[in-house]
Design a protein around this motif. Structure first.
Motif, PDB file in Angstrom:
ATOM      1  N   VAL A 193       0.831  -1.202   0.000  1.00 14.08           N
ATOM      2  CA  VAL A 193       0.000   0.000   0.000  1.00 14.08           C
ATOM      3  C   VAL A 193       0.867   1.255   0.000  1.00 14.08           C
ATOM      4  N   TYR A 194       2.021   1.182   0.679  1.00 16.73           N
ATOM      5  CA  TYR A 194       2.879   2.360   0.760  1.00 16.73           C
ATOM      6  C   TYR A 194       3.582   2.632  -0.567  1.00 16.73           C
ATOM      7  N   LEU A 195       3.900   1.552  -1.303  1.00 18.22           N
ATOM      8  CA  LEU A 195       4.499   1.742  -2.633  1.00 18.22           C
ATOM      9  C   LEU A 195       3.503   2.395  -3.573  1.00 18.22           C
ATOM     10  N   GLN A 196       2.253   1.933  -3.501  1.00 16.98           N
ATOM     11  CA  GLN A 196       1.219   2.503  -4.356  1.00 16.98           C
ATOM     12  C   GLN A 196       0.931   3.954  -3.968  1.00 16.98           C
ATOM     13  N   LEU A 197       0.944   4.235  -2.674  1.00 19.21           N
ATOM     14  CA  LEU A 197       0.694   5.593  -2.206  1.00 19.21           C
ATOM     15  C   LEU A 197       1.787   6.547  -2.671  1.00 19.21           C
ATOM     16  N   ALA A 198       3.026   6.049  -2.713  1.00 18.12           N
ATOM     17  CA  ALA A 198       4.153   6.892  -3.105  1.00 18.12           C
ATOM     18  C   ALA A 198       4.057   7.361  -4.551  1.00 18.12           C
ATOM     19  N   LYS A 199       3.395   6.558  -5.398  1.00 19.71           N
ATOM     20  CA  LYS A 199       3.346   6.923  -6.812  1.00 19.71           C
ATOM     21  C   LYS A 199       1.941   7.260  -7.301  1.00 19.71           C
ATOM     22  N   HIS A 200       0.962   7.330  -6.383  1.00 18.39           N
ATOM     23  CA  HIS A 200      -0.425   7.457  -6.849  1.00 18.39           C
ATOM     24  C   HIS A 200      -0.707   8.785  -7.529  1.00 18.39           C
ATOM     25  N   ASP A 201       0.038   9.864  -7.149  1.00 21.44           N
ATOM     26  CA  ASP A 201      -0.246  11.167  -7.755  1.00 21.44           C
ATOM     27  C   ASP A 201       0.869  11.634  -8.689  1.00 21.44           C
ATOM     28  N   ARG A 202       1.726  10.703  -9.116  1.00 21.47           N
ATOM     29  CA  ARG A 202       2.765  11.065 -10.065  1.00 21.47           C
ATOM     30  C   ARG A 202       2.206  11.139 -11.478  1.00 21.47           C
ATOM     31  N   ASP A 203       2.832  11.990 -12.294  1.00 19.65           N
ATOM     32  CA  ASP A 203       2.347  12.181 -13.667  1.00 19.65           C
ATOM     33  C   ASP A 203       2.453  10.917 -14.506  1.00 19.65           C
ATOM     34  N   ASP A 204       3.423  10.042 -14.176  1.00 18.77           N
ATOM     35  CA  ASP A 204       3.614   8.831 -14.982  1.00 18.77           C
ATOM     36  C   ASP A 204       2.748   7.666 -14.499  1.00 18.77           C
ATOM     37  N   ASN A 205       1.859   7.915 -13.550  1.00 20.89           N
ATOM     38  CA  ASN A 205       0.953   6.874 -13.070  1.00 20.89           C
ATOM     39  C   ASN A 205      -0.107   6.607 -14.143  1.00 20.89           C
ATOM     40  N   PRO A 206      -0.211   5.368 -14.625  1.00 20.68           N
ATOM     41  CA  PRO A 206      -1.167   5.086 -15.711  1.00 20.68           C
ATOM     42  C   PRO A 206      -2.623   5.037 -15.253  1.00 20.68           C
ATOM     43  N   SER A 207      -2.853   4.979 -13.939  1.00 23.61           N
ATOM     44  CA  SER A 207      -4.231   4.909 -13.443  1.00 23.61           C
ATOM     45  C   SER A 207      -4.996   6.169 -13.847  1.00 23.61           C
ATOM     46  N   PRO A 208      -6.243   6.026 -14.277  1.00 22.10           N
ATOM     47  CA  PRO A 208      -7.009   7.191 -14.753  1.00 22.10           C
ATOM     48  C   PRO A 208      -7.386   8.132 -13.608  1.00 22.10           C
ATOM     49  N   LEU A 209      -7.491   9.402 -13.935  1.00 25.43           N
ATOM     50  CA  LEU A 209      -7.974  10.392 -12.981  1.00 25.43           C
ATOM     51  C   LEU A 209      -9.498  10.332 -12.933  1.00 25.43           C
ATOM     52  N   ARG A 210     -10.049  10.593 -11.758  1.00 25.77           N
ATOM     53  CA  ARG A 210     -11.497  10.587 -11.629  1.00 25.77           C
ATOM     54  C   ARG A 210     -12.082  11.912 -12.108  1.00 25.77           C
ATOM     55  N   SER A 211     -13.311  11.884 -12.539  1.00 20.48           N
ATOM     56  CA  SER A 211     -13.980  13.108 -12.989  1.00 20.48           C
ATOM     57  C   SER A 211     -14.448  13.903 -11.775  1.00 20.48           C
ATOM     58  N   GLY A 212     -14.674  15.191 -11.990  1.00 19.35           N
ATOM     59  CA  GLY A 212     -15.186  16.036 -10.923  1.00 19.35           C
ATOM     60  C   GLY A 212     -16.536  15.563 -10.428  1.00 19.35           C
ATOM     61  N   GLU A 213     -17.380  15.098 -11.322  1.00 18.78           N
ATOM     62  CA  GLU A 213     -18.704  14.626 -10.928  1.00 18.78           C
ATOM     63  C   GLU A 213     -18.610  13.363 -10.084  1.00 18.78           C
ATOM     64  N   GLU A 214     -17.685  12.475 -10.435  1.00 20.24           N
ATOM     65  CA  GLU A 214     -17.499  11.256  -9.647  1.00 20.24           C
ATOM     66  C   GLU A 214     -17.048  11.595  -8.230  1.00 20.24           C
ATOM     67  N   MET A 215     -16.123  12.543  -8.115  1.00 24.74           N
ATOM     68  CA  MET A 215     -15.644  12.956  -6.799  1.00 24.74           C
ATOM     69  C   MET A 215     -16.737  13.660  -6.005  1.00 24.74           C
ATOM     70  N   ALA A 216     -17.534  14.487  -6.694  1.00 26.76           N
ATOM     71  CA  ALA A 216     -18.626  15.196  -6.023  1.00 26.76           C
ATOM     72  C   ALA A 216     -19.700  14.231  -5.540  1.00 26.76           C
ATOM     73  N   GLU A 217     -19.983  13.213  -6.335  1.00 25.49           N
ATOM     74  CA  GLU A 217     -20.988  12.221  -5.934  1.00 25.49           C
ATOM     75  C   GLU A 217     -20.536  11.479  -4.682  1.00 25.49           C
ATOM     76  N   GLU A 218     -19.257  11.120  -4.614  1.00 26.63           N
ATOM     77  CA  GLU A 218     -18.754  10.462  -3.411  1.00 26.63           C
ATOM     78  C   GLU A 218     -18.858  11.397  -2.208  1.00 26.63           C
ATOM     79  N   ALA A 219     -18.531  12.676  -2.418  1.00 26.03           N
ATOM     80  CA  ALA A 219     -18.626  13.646  -1.322  1.00 26.03           C
ATOM     81  C   ALA A 219     -20.056  13.764  -0.811  1.00 26.03           C
ATOM     82  N   ARG A 220     -21.025  13.748  -1.724  1.00 22.96           N
ATOM     83  CA  ARG A 220     -22.438  13.843  -1.306  1.00 22.96           C
ATOM     84  C   ARG A 220     -22.825  12.642  -0.448  1.00 22.96           C
TER      85      ARG A 220
END
Length: 469
Positions: free
Chosen positions: A435-462
């Motif tokens: 988990v710590y290895l994944q956390l270290a690279k989760h917000d790097r530009d070369d991370n292939p994981s897709p970014l979430r949309s604003g609506e997806e993040m807002a729905e979770e917040a609601r």
């Protein structure tokens, strides 16, 4: 003792002049110096910046630790349309220049009034930058100057351009003491300075562009009153003179001690076309402040059994989707925020390591845990525990990874104190510590994981907000 006006230090060039009034300590002990600057801003941003560079350089020569610039130091436009077109975001080139200035001269810089653009909204923002070029606090002016006095030729409506802020910021620890940020018209609302003093302020700041009429009547008496009633130093950088055919400012930048004594001041505007760029320098003597507060303990004498003054939103979870929050130099939309406490807020993540991976951050921009006050630290971790309990419930987990990356060599990529909360389930990683290895690279530009949309993040917040009602 004071340097007599007859011994005023004067440096002149064809286009530029400084007035420096420097107070001297009464003994050999050296205290931290502050410099308060005065200028005549126009709609020429490049010219204004060159003036500011000279003012900061000159302040540095007098060993000032914190330099204060006036309201609207970036520009004073000729009309609303021009003012809107000249506004910049916090990521724009002008603020980058201010940051570089602070780094270059190794001093703190108070940008007394910056036209901050957030999408279509403009705020009158007082920005404090440290000697490493990092933003330490952003105060958005809460009292807007909407005043019409025809017989005095005053027709100003600040709300035509700016949106009012919604928060009184905590005082910031600086090399000269705990500094509270306000702006211009805020000076007329003593409740704000009293609250700031209750929060620990030792220095109140009022960068301003007071009109000539109101300045002649009220400027000095208001500044001295705020100093006396709060037993704080007051530092007020001011605009001076004729900016255009519509705007004239009073000037008289000054530094006042906690007894109400004017330590240093620049010129008042009395008329004419000449601009004024000047610096007044004084020493902040904390021993004086402590002595005054001990000899006349007015805050201890307040009758809290009869009256009280408190922030109304200290412990509420009121969140406006249209509000914005600062995360270092990034902007967090209110729609993605699901919990708000007195000093902290929690928001959904742009790229999650596990489902339910959220962040809790301080409302005030602070780089590391050690930069926080005792109250902020308590609030941050109490909020963290509340949020942890919530995400575990929402995501049906009974464990969490809770971590703070405190500084760049610890993996911190956003220079703002924040806590990662990751609800954990059995077998979510082949090796638990991955988990710590994944956390270290989760917000790097070369991370292939897709970014979430604003609506997806807002729905979770609601979904998460319902736990905090």
């Amino acid at each position: 003792m004071f340097v007599p006006l007859s011994q005023l230090i004067l440096k002149s060039t064809k286009f530029y002049k400084y007035f420096i009034i420097q107070t001297m300590s009464t003994n050999s002990k050296i205290y931290s110096k502050v410099a308060v600057c005065q200028m005549t801003a126009t709609n020429n941003k490049e010219k204004n910046l060159e003036i500011i560079k000279k003012l900061v350089k000159n302040s540095s020569e007098f060993e000032a630790k914190v330099v204060f610039l006036p309201e609207a130091c970036d520009y004073i436009a000729t009309d609303i349309t021009e003012a809107r077109s000249l506004a910049e975001s916090l990521n724009g080139p002008l603020l980058a220049e201010y940051k570089n200035l602070a780094k270059q001269y190794k001093l703190w810089l108070s940008i007394g009034g910056f036209h901050e653009r957030l999408d279509e909204t403009i705020y009158n923002s007082h920005i404090l930058i440290d000697d490493c070029g990092e933003i330490k606090s952003i105060y958005r002016k809460i009292h807007l100057f909407d005043v019409t006095i025809p017989e005095k030729n005053i027709f100003l409506k600040e709300s035509d351009l700016n949106t009012g802020g919604s928060q009184i910021c905590l005082p910031i620890n600086t090399p000269v003491g705990k500094l509270a940020l306000s702006t211009c018209y805020d000076l007329r609302f003593p409740e704000q300075s009293i609250l700031q003093t209750k929060m620990g302020a030792e220095i109140l700041s009022y960068p301003s562009a007071f009109t000539k009429v109101t300045g002649e009547a009220h400027w000095e008496v208001l500044l001295r009153a705020r100093a006396i009633e709060n037993q704080c130093y007051v530092v007020a950088a001011a605009q001076y003179g004729k900016h255009n055919i519509k705007r004239v400012s009073f000037g008289q930048s000054m530094i006042v001690d906690p007894w109400g004594k004017i330590l240093a001041a620049c010129e008042k505007y009395t008329g004419g076309e000449e601009a004024n760029e000047s610096v007044a320098v004084a020493e902040i003597n904390k021993d004086v402040l402590v002595k005054i507060r001990q000899e006349m303990p007015v805050f201890k004498h307040r009758r809290n059994d009869i009256y009280s003054l408190n922030l109304l939103r200290e412990e509420t979870n009121q969140i406006d989707d249209n509000e914005t929050f600062h995360f270092a130099d990034k902007v967090i939309p209110g729609s993605t925020v699901f919990c708000r406490s007195r000093y902290s807020y929690a928001f959904t993540n742009l790229r999650c390591v596990v489902p339910g991976h959220v962040l809790v951050s301080t409302l005030r921009v602070a780089n590391k845990l050690m930069d926080l006050t005792k109250e902020e630290i308590e609030d941050l971790f109490q909020t963290t525990v509340r949020v942890q309990r919530t995400v575990e419930q929402e995501y049906k987990a009974n464990s969490s990874t809770v971590t703070v990356q405190d500084g760049p060599f610890a993996g911190q990529t956003i220079p703002h104190v924040h806590v990662h909360i990751l609800p954990r389930k059995q077998g979510d990683f082949q090796r638990n510590d991955d988990v710590y290895l994944q956390l270290a690279k989760h917000d790097r530009d070369d991370n292939p994981s897709p970014l979430r949309s604003g609506e997806e993040m807002a729905e979770e917040a609601r979904r998460l907000r319902k736990y905090f009602l």
